[in-house]
Motif scaffolding. Structure first.
Motif, PDB file in Angstrom:
ATOM      1  N   THR A 288       0.846  -1.197   0.000  1.00 24.27           N
ATOM      2  CA  THR A 288       0.000   0.000   0.000  1.00 24.27           C
ATOM      3  C   THR A 288       0.880   1.246   0.000  1.00 24.27           C
ATOM      4  O   THR A 288       2.039   1.203   0.430  1.00 24.27           O
ATOM      5  N   VAL A 289       0.326   2.335  -0.478  1.00 22.99           N
ATOM      6  CA  VAL A 289       0.987   3.638  -0.406  1.00 22.99           C
ATOM      7  C   VAL A 289      -0.010   4.607   0.206  1.00 22.99           C
ATOM      8  O   VAL A 289      -1.088   4.836  -0.353  1.00 22.99           O
ATOM      9  N   ARG A 290       0.322   5.098   1.403  1.00 21.46           N
ATOM     10  CA  ARG A 290      -0.567   6.003   2.149  1.00 21.46           C
ATOM     11  C   ARG A 290      -1.954   5.407   2.321  1.00 21.46           C
ATOM     12  O   ARG A 290      -2.980   6.074   2.169  1.00 21.46           O
ATOM     13  N   GLY A 291      -1.973   4.108   2.621  1.00 18.13           N
ATOM     14  CA  GLY A 291      -3.221   3.419   2.898  1.00 18.13           C
ATOM     15  C   GLY A 291      -3.977   2.923   1.691  1.00 18.13           C
ATOM     16  O   GLY A 291      -4.968   2.202   1.828  1.00 18.13           O
ATOM     17  N   ALA A 292      -3.531   3.288   0.480  1.00 18.61           N
ATOM     18  CA  ALA A 292      -4.235   2.874  -0.740  1.00 18.61           C
ATOM     19  C   ALA A 292      -3.528   1.674  -1.362  1.00 18.61           C
ATOM     20  O   ALA A 292      -2.299   1.626  -1.401  1.00 18.61           O
ATOM     21  N   PRO A 293      -4.280   0.683  -1.868  1.00 18.65           N
ATOM     22  CA  PRO A 293      -3.666  -0.486  -2.504  1.00 18.65           C
ATOM     23  C   PRO A 293      -2.784  -0.074  -3.684  1.00 18.65           C
ATOM     24  O   PRO A 293      -3.126   0.838  -4.441  1.00 18.65           O
ATOM     25  N   TYR A 294      -1.644  -0.742  -3.820  1.00 19.58           N
ATOM     26  CA  TYR A 294      -0.715  -0.371  -4.884  1.00 19.58           C
ATOM     27  C   TYR A 294      -0.222  -1.594  -5.662  1.00 19.58           C
ATOM     28  O   TYR A 294      -0.234  -1.619  -6.883  1.00 19.58           O
ATOM     29  N   GLY A 295       0.229  -2.618  -4.976  1.00 16.11           N
ATOM     30  CA  GLY A 295       0.770  -3.801  -5.640  1.00 16.11           C
ATOM     31  C   GLY A 295       0.853  -4.959  -4.668  1.00 16.11           C
ATOM     32  O   GLY A 295       0.145  -4.980  -3.654  1.00 16.11           O
ATOM     33  N   THR A 296       1.739  -5.917  -4.954  1.00 18.43           N
ATOM     34  CA  THR A 296       1.881  -7.079  -4.070  1.00 18.43           C
ATOM     35  C   THR A 296       3.347  -7.481  -3.946  1.00 18.43           C
ATOM     36  O   THR A 296       4.158  -7.247  -4.844  1.00 18.43           O
ATOM     37  N   LEU A 297       3.639  -8.094  -2.815  1.00 14.41           N
ATOM     38  CA  LEU A 297       4.927  -8.743  -2.561  1.00 14.41           C
ATOM     39  C   LEU A 297       4.628 -10.225  -2.374  1.00 14.41           C
ATOM     40  O   LEU A 297       3.712 -10.577  -1.619  1.00 14.41           O
ATOM     41  N   LEU A 325       6.705   1.879   2.806  1.00 13.63           N
ATOM     42  CA  LEU A 325       7.368   3.095   3.268  1.00 13.63           C
ATOM     43  C   LEU A 325       8.321   3.631   2.204  1.00 13.63           C
ATOM     44  O   LEU A 325       8.393   4.837   1.964  1.00 13.63           O
ATOM     45  N   GLY A 326       9.042   2.704   1.558  1.00 14.70           N
ATOM     46  CA  GLY A 326       9.965   3.115   0.507  1.00 14.70           C
ATOM     47  C   GLY A 326       9.249   3.744  -0.672  1.00 14.70           C
ATOM     48  O   GLY A 326       9.691   4.755  -1.224  1.00 14.70           O
ATOM     49  N   LEU A 327       8.117   3.155  -1.074  1.00 18.43           N
ATOM     50  CA  LEU A 327       7.340   3.707  -2.183  1.00 18.43           C
ATOM     51  C   LEU A 327       6.802   5.090  -1.832  1.00 18.43           C
ATOM     52  O   LEU A 327       6.836   6.021  -2.647  1.00 18.43           O
ATOM     53  N   ASP A 328       6.285   5.216  -0.610  1.00 14.67           N
ATOM     54  CA  ASP A 328       5.741   6.497  -0.164  1.00 14.67           C
ATOM     55  C   ASP A 328       6.840   7.555  -0.139  1.00 14.67           C
ATOM     56  O   ASP A 328       6.670   8.677  -0.651  1.00 14.67           O
TER      57      ASP A 328
END
Length: 341
Positions: A288-297, A325-328
Motif C-alpha cells: 500500500t501507499v498512504r493506505g491505498a492499494p498499490y501492488g503485491t509482494l 514506506l519506501g514507495l511512499d
C-alpha cells in the motif's frame, strides 16, 4: 538385524549428535535418516505439522529427488498420515493397504507395505510425525523397532526445541538487520526499485523461499512483475499480471494475504508464471501507499517445496510495510524528503 545392545549404544550416540545440531533444516533431515537407519526402514519421512493441522513440510529419505518430483506436491496429511496427526500415538502395521484409514498412494509413488509411525513432541506440542515403511531386514517392524523409534522421537523433540529457540533468535537478528538496511536505503533517497529489490531479497532470504516477486502497476488494466529474485528471476521479471482475476488483483482488492499450497489448482494463478514449470507453494501480501492499494509482494517455492504458514505471513507482511514506506518516501518531493521547508 540390529543387536539390542548395539541399538542402545547407537541411540545414545544419536541423542548426543542431535543435541549438538542447531540448524533446524539439517537437524530434521538427520532425524529422518537416523530413524530409518535404527529401525531398518527402506523409506522414512518426517511430516511437520502447521498451525491448521496440515503438513507444511515433508522431509524424506530413501526416495530420490527425481522420484519425489514425479510424485508431485507434498502430502497434506490425510489417510494414515492424518491418523497420526489426529491421534498422536505410535502406530505399527504389517500391511498399509489393509488399514481402513489408508488413502492409497499418488501416481509414481513407490509401493509400500509395512509401516511404523510415531509423533515428535517439542515444547509440549506435537511438532510432527515420523513415518517409516518397508522393513529391510524382515517382513514387519517389531516391538523393539517401535520402542527405538519412540526413544528417537523423544530425543528429536528435545533437539528440535533447542534448534527452534536458536533459530528464532537468529531470525530476529537477521530481520532487524534487514529492516535497518532497508530503512537506511529509504532515508538515503534510494530509488523505489532499488528499495523494492532489497525488500524482495530480504523476504526471500528470511522466509527461506526459492523466489520473491513484486507486482506493481504498469498501464491501463495491466500490472507487471517489476522485481523478481531467485529461481527463474530473469524469466519472471517483466511478465504481465492481470488487474482482474489474478491472485495479485484479489490481494490488492481485499487488502489481505493469500496463501496457495498448489497454484496449479487455483484458477487465479497466472498462466505465464505456471508455464515456467515447477512453481509450487505461494504467499502473496498487499503493498500500500498512504493506505491505498498499490501492488503485491510474494514469496514462492518450487513444486514440492515447503508450504508457507502463519509465521511466514507475518514475516513477509513486515517486509511489505518496509516496501510501502519506501514507495511512499520515493514519491515525496526531494525537498520534503530532506526536511527542507
Amino acid at each position: 538385524m540390529v543387536h539390542p545392545r548395539d541399538r542402545r549404544a547407537r541411540l545414545l550416540e544419536t541423542g548426543m549428535a542431535l543435541a549438538s545440531e542447531l540448524s533446524l533444516p539439517v537437524l530434521l533431515q538427520r532425524i529422518v535418516e537416523l530413524a530409518a537407519e535404527i529401525t531398518g526402514a527402506g523409506y522414512g519421512a518426517l511430516g511437520v505439522i502447521g498451525p491448521g493441522g496440515d503438513l507444511v513440510d515433508f522431509l524424506t529419505t530413501g526416495i530420490t529427488d527425481a522420484e519425489r518430483a514425479a510424485i508431485g506436491p507434498l502430502p497434506r496429511g490425510r489417510g494414515l498420515l492424518g491418523a497420526l496427526i489426529e491421534d498422536a500415538r505410535p502406530l505399527r502395521l504389517d500391511e498399509l493397504s489393509r488399514d481402513p484409514r489408508s488413502a492409497g498412494f499418488p501416481a509414481n509413488h513407490p509401493p509400500m507395505h509395512s509401516f511404523l509411525g510415531a509423533p515428535v513432541r517439542a515444547r509440549g506440542h506435537v511438532f510432527g510425525n515420523l513415518y517409516l515403511t518397508e522393513k529391510s531386514d524382515g517382513p514387519d517392524f517389531t516391538v523393539e523397532d517401535e520402542e527405538a523409534l519412540i526413544t528417537l522421537a523423544t530425543q528429536a523433540g528435545i533437539a528440535i526445541a533447542n534448534a527452534r529457540l536458536h533459530e528464532e533468535v537468529r531470525l530476529r537478528e537477521r530481520w532487524l538487520q534487514a529492516v535497518r538496511d532497508t530503512t537506511a536505503a529509504i532515508i538515503a533517497g534510494s530509488e523505489a526499485d532499488d528499495v523494492l529489490r532489497r525488500v524482495a531479497r530480504s523476504a526471500r532470504d528470511l522466509a527461506n523461499a526459492d523466489i520473491a516477486t513484486v507486482v506493481t502497476p504498469d498501464s491501463g488494466d495491466v500490472m507487471r512483475i517489476s522485481i523478481a529474485e531467485g529461481a527463474h528471476a530473469e524469466k519472471l521479471e517483466g511478465l504481465p499480471v492481470s488487474m482482474t482475476g489474478s491472485v495479485s488483483a484479489d490481494v490488492i482488492r481485499s487488502g489481505r494475504p493469500v496463501v496457495l499450497d498448489d497454484p496449479l489448482t487455483d484458477r487465479r494463478a497466472q498462466k505465464a508464471v505456471l508455464d515456467l514449470g515447477l512453481i509450487g507453494p505461494t504467499l502473496v501480501v498487499p503493498l500500500t501507499v498512504r493506505g491505498a492499494p498499490y501492488g503485491t509482494l510474494a514469496v514462492l517455492n518450487l513444486s514440492g517445496g515447503r508450504r508457507f504458514d502463519a509465521e511466514d505471513v507475518r514475516l513477509v507482511e513486515s517486509f511489505a510495510v518496509q516496501a510501502s514506506l519506501g514507495l511512499d518516501y520515493s514519491r515525496r518531493p526531494r525537498a520534503h524528503r530532506q526536511g527542507t521547508p
